[in-house]
Design a protein around this motif. Structure first.
Motif, mmCIF file in Angstrom:
data_model
loop_
_atom_site.group_PDB
_atom_site.id
_atom_site.type_symbol
_atom_site.label_atom_id
_atom_site.label_comp_id
_atom_site.label_asym_id
_atom_site.label_seq_id
_atom_site.Cartn_x
_atom_site.Cartn_y
_atom_site.Cartn_z
ATOM 1 N N TYR B 143 0.854 -1.204 0.000
ATOM 2 C CA TYR B 143 0.000 0.000 0.000
ATOM 3 C C TYR B 143 0.882 1.243 0.000
ATOM 4 O O TYR B 143 0.650 2.198 -0.751
ATOM 5 C CB TYR B 143 -0.902 0.047 1.249
ATOM 6 N N LEU B 147 1.244 3.940 -3.215
ATOM 7 C CA LEU B 147 0.885 5.346 -3.090
ATOM 8 C C LEU B 147 2.113 6.244 -3.131
ATOM 9 O O LEU B 147 1.980 7.466 -3.103
ATOM 10 C CB LEU B 147 0.149 5.571 -1.769
ATOM 11 N N THR B 155 -3.904 7.866 -5.956
ATOM 12 C CA THR B 155 -4.646 7.737 -4.706
ATOM 13 C C THR B 155 -5.936 6.958 -4.922
ATOM 14 O O THR B 155 -6.295 6.097 -4.128
ATOM 15 C CB THR B 155 -4.968 9.136 -4.149
ATOM 16 N N ARG B 156 -6.643 7.259 -6.014
ATOM 17 C CA ARG B 156 -7.913 6.569 -6.264
ATOM 18 C C ARG B 156 -7.677 5.084 -6.491
ATOM 19 O O ARG B 156 -8.353 4.244 -5.904
ATOM 20 C CB ARG B 156 -8.607 7.189 -7.481
ATOM 21 N N GLY B 158 -5.179 3.426 -5.468
ATOM 22 C CA GLY B 158 -4.705 2.872 -4.202
ATOM 23 C C GLY B 158 -5.845 2.579 -3.258
ATOM 24 O O GLY B 158 -5.856 1.543 -2.588
ATOM 25 N N LEU B 159 -6.834 3.468 -3.209
ATOM 26 C CA LEU B 159 -7.985 3.248 -2.328
ATOM 27 C C LEU B 159 -8.714 1.963 -2.713
ATOM 28 O O LEU B 159 -9.036 1.127 -1.858
ATOM 29 C CB LEU B 159 -8.929 4.453 -2.412
ATOM 30 N N HIS B 160 -8.939 1.770 -4.005
ATOM 31 C CA HIS B 160 -9.609 0.541 -4.448
ATOM 32 C C HIS B 160 -8.784 -0.688 -4.073
ATOM 33 O O HIS B 160 -9.318 -1.685 -3.579
ATOM 34 C CB HIS B 160 -9.814 0.571 -5.965
ATOM 35 N N VAL B 162 -6.572 -1.056 -1.691
ATOM 36 C CA VAL B 162 -6.549 -1.303 -0.249
ATOM 37 C C VAL B 162 -7.869 -1.935 0.202
ATOM 38 O O VAL B 162 -7.880 -2.938 0.922
ATOM 39 C CB VAL B 162 -6.262 -0.001 0.521
ATOM 40 N N VAL B 163 -8.987 -1.362 -0.247
ATOM 41 C CA VAL B 163 -10.283 -1.854 0.232
ATOM 42 C C VAL B 163 -10.499 -3.296 -0.221
ATOM 43 O O VAL B 163 -10.908 -4.151 0.573
ATOM 44 C CB VAL B 163 -11.421 -0.938 -0.259
#
Lengths: 108, 517
Positions: B143, B147, B155-156, B158-160, B162-163
């Motif tokens: 992660y 990032l 970032t976008r 990365g968010l997907h 990570v989740v």
């Protein structure tokens, strides 16, 4: 006790799945937290549910509860805690950089 | 007890902690420390390869607690081979990263070493819960690396990433919990023994847990339909990180191979051949979707990312044949596809940097400097990735197709693998001609954009150019080495496959005589 435990795990998982599928980052983070609570309880229950029995060897123990799931769940809690902290910071970063809190960064 | 087994896990951990403490030291010092650690890891991996090449399985009981009560690390041919691939890949990636990627944040080298810590641990562990822990370590580091450098799209994506990986970790824990609740152990060798002796009333639960685990590993490996996180994540991160992440999908493939030959293999009785109906069709579909995605890509790095998806499809097709020849073909194909895809990411970065203002987009751009050199490298990479003769990609596909000759799914595998190879060849030919032949002046290219024409990139000195291209060339050279020494490489792959299909030796090595049931 088993029925209550099952119900709690089930409700937590259902809430977690529902919230994770939401479009805003805050409900998603909450959903992930609910899911990790559910899985922690589930791991704990996998050592079988008993009341008032020690996990480590004692001279006057009538029986023992399984200590391993307790160790596993402790590890899982620590990891889950760290991950939640990370994903909150990431969600905040995404909010700042994308200008809104949608998971895909689209304005509605 | 042989301490060599734990050394590849401890070394990057210690180096990571040391780098964290020494963050005030000069960047040069941290770079040298990081590179020296990776070189030492390659040395350790080679030493392990030599130690296990005779077929021995080395077991390291942590704290000297006997299995199945303590945690064990196990090194067999497969684990040692994966360690060597990881070491070689990470050295090349690190050499590219020290050009400027590691300036973008203070802790790049710390995260890099911790990522290697997680990877090496995941390959060596003989315990299912420990596998979960090492997964979390490598994911947390990834992660940070993903990032690294920041940016909106990064970032976008990365968010997907990570989740979806956090959800995957939760499913992993559910599966592990179920297996522990029924079988009372998490040691993989002990699980293999106990799965075979599952009482009939619990068989369906064990099968459910096994399939849940398959879901988790399929997510890590980016198998259809769980591949959607990959193209965005790989296309938007920095080039060295994308190149390093090529090994992350292979971790999923490794886990599928390990768990479903050891725990749910031939000897598993009622739970044997658990994923056989799923793996081959899904792998073939992944191959199709990955190739179509590469054809439809509008950006160069997106195209490379989809080619990674397609390569996972090919790899798992080979594993899904579930015979010794198929697994051996997959094990030969694995290092080839890792090195060639990583080289492609690094090369794509060098090409993109010379195509201002079009950069990543697959549109006609300005003529770039040194088209012959870059074009030649692109050509070699494309031959490797598409699997054309005479290089290692062709040999891997050939071995795979030869292994299907006696398989009932022969027409499907043969047809899809060959058509996918043709389509990826066409895709790469189109991209190559677009990148190197369909050039137009900077002004025309910029007219479509809303950007200023900046100064042309300064012409690099020879040493700077060598620094930029040497890592990709080194990775391509590794593929060439796989071609020239295909004999020893396939011999090793065959003996690894044989070892995997005889899990009794693994069980005996871990459990001692307790494994003889």
């Amino acid at each position: 006790m088993e029925a209550l435990m099952t119900l709690i795990i089930g409700v937590l998982t259902a809430c977690g799945v529902y919230l994770t599928l939401r479009g805003r980052t805050f409900p998603v983070v909450l959903g992930l937290t609910f899911l990790s609570y559910a899985v922690n309880l589930f791991l704990f229950a996998m050592g079988r549910l008993v009341i008032g029995l020690p996990p480590v060897i004692a001279d006057n123990a009538a029986g023992y509860t399984d200590p391993l799931p307790q160790a596993l769940v402790l590890t899982a809690i620590v990891i889950g805690f760290g991950m939640t902290a990370f994903v909150i910071v990431l969600a905040l970063k995404a909010r700042v950089e994308l200008g809104n809190d949608h998971v895909d960064g689209i304005d509605k | 007890m042989n301490h060599l087994v734990i050394a590849p896990v401890l070394l990057p951990l210690l180096a990571g902690v040391l780098l964290l403490l020494l963050y005030q030291q000069s960047l040069l010092f941290r770079r040298i420390l990081s590179i020296a650690t990776v070189i030492a890891q390659i040395g350790l991996a080679i030493a392990l390869m030599v130690a296990v090449s005779s077929g021995d399985i080395l077991v390291y009981a942590l704290g000297n607690w006997p299995a199945p009560y303590g945690i064990v690390l196990v090194a067999d041919r497969l684990a040692a081979g994966m360690l060597l691939i990881t070491g070689l890949l990470s050295l090349c990636v690190l050499l590219y990263a020290i050009r400027d990627t590691d300036r973008a944040g203070r802790h790049f080298h710390v995260l890099f070493q911790l990522q290697l810590f997680g990877l090496n641990g995941a390959f060596l562990t003989g315990d299912l819960f420990n596998l979960f822990v090492f997964f979390e370590i490598l994911l947390l580091a990834s992660y940070g690396l993903l990032l690294h450098g920041g940016g909106r799209l990064r970032t976008r994506a990365g968010l997907h990433f990570v989740v979806i990986n956090l959800t995957g970790s939760t499913l992993f824990l559910f599966a592990v919990g179920t297996l522990y609740g029924i079988l009372g152990t998490l040691n993989m060798a002990d699980l293999a023994v106990r799965v075979a002796a599952t009482p009939p009333e619990n068989v369906s639960l064990v099968r459910a847990a096994g399939l849940l685990l398959f879901g988790v590993f399929a997510l890590k490996a980016a198998l259809l339909p769980l591949y959607l996180w990959l193209p965005a994540a790989y296309a938007h991160t920095s080039a060295p990180v994308a190149a390093l992440f090529v090994i992350m999908t292979k971790v999923g493939a490794y886990c599928i191979l390990r768990v479903y030959t050891l725990i749910f293999g031939d000897q598993a009785g009622p739970a044997a051949h658990l994923i056989e109906p799923w793996l081959l069709p899904l792998a073939l579909l992944t191959l199709i979707v990955g190739t179509l995605g590469a054809m439809g890509s509008t950006h160069l790095r997106q195209q490379v990312a989809y080619l990674v998806v397609a390569s996972i499809g090919s790899l798992l097709t080979a594993f899904g044949l579930n015979n010794s020849a198929g697994i051996a073909a997959g094990l030969y194909y694995l290092p080839h596809t890792t090195f060639s895809a990583a080289a492609f990411f690094l090369l794509a970065d060098a090409i993109i940097n010379r195509r201002h203002p079009v950069s990543d987009r697959l549109d006609p751009g300005p003529a770039m400097a040194m088209p012959r050199l870059l074009g030649g490298l692109f050509f070699i990479t494309a031959i490797l990735v598409a699997g054309l003769p005479p290089l290692s990609g062709f040999l891997g596909k050939f071995l795979m197709l030869r292994a299907t000759l006696t398989h009932p799914a022969l027409p499907w595998v043969m047809g899809i693998v060959l058509v996918a190879a043709l389509l990826s060849l066409m895709t790469l030919a189109r991209s190559g001609s677009l990148l190197f032949y369909q050039t137009q002046p900077v002004e025309v290219a910029a007219a479509h954009e809303d950007v200023h024409i900046s100064e042309p990139a300064p012409v690099l000195s020879v040493s700077a150019l060598a620094g930029e291209l040497a890592p990709a060339v080194a990775l391509l050279t590794l593929c060439l080495a796989l071609t020239f020494w295909a004999g020893p490489a396939t011999d090793f792959a065959h003996s690894t496959a044989e070892q995997l299909l005889q899990p009794s030796a693994y069980i005996h090595a871990v459990l001692g005589n307790g494994g003889n049931h």
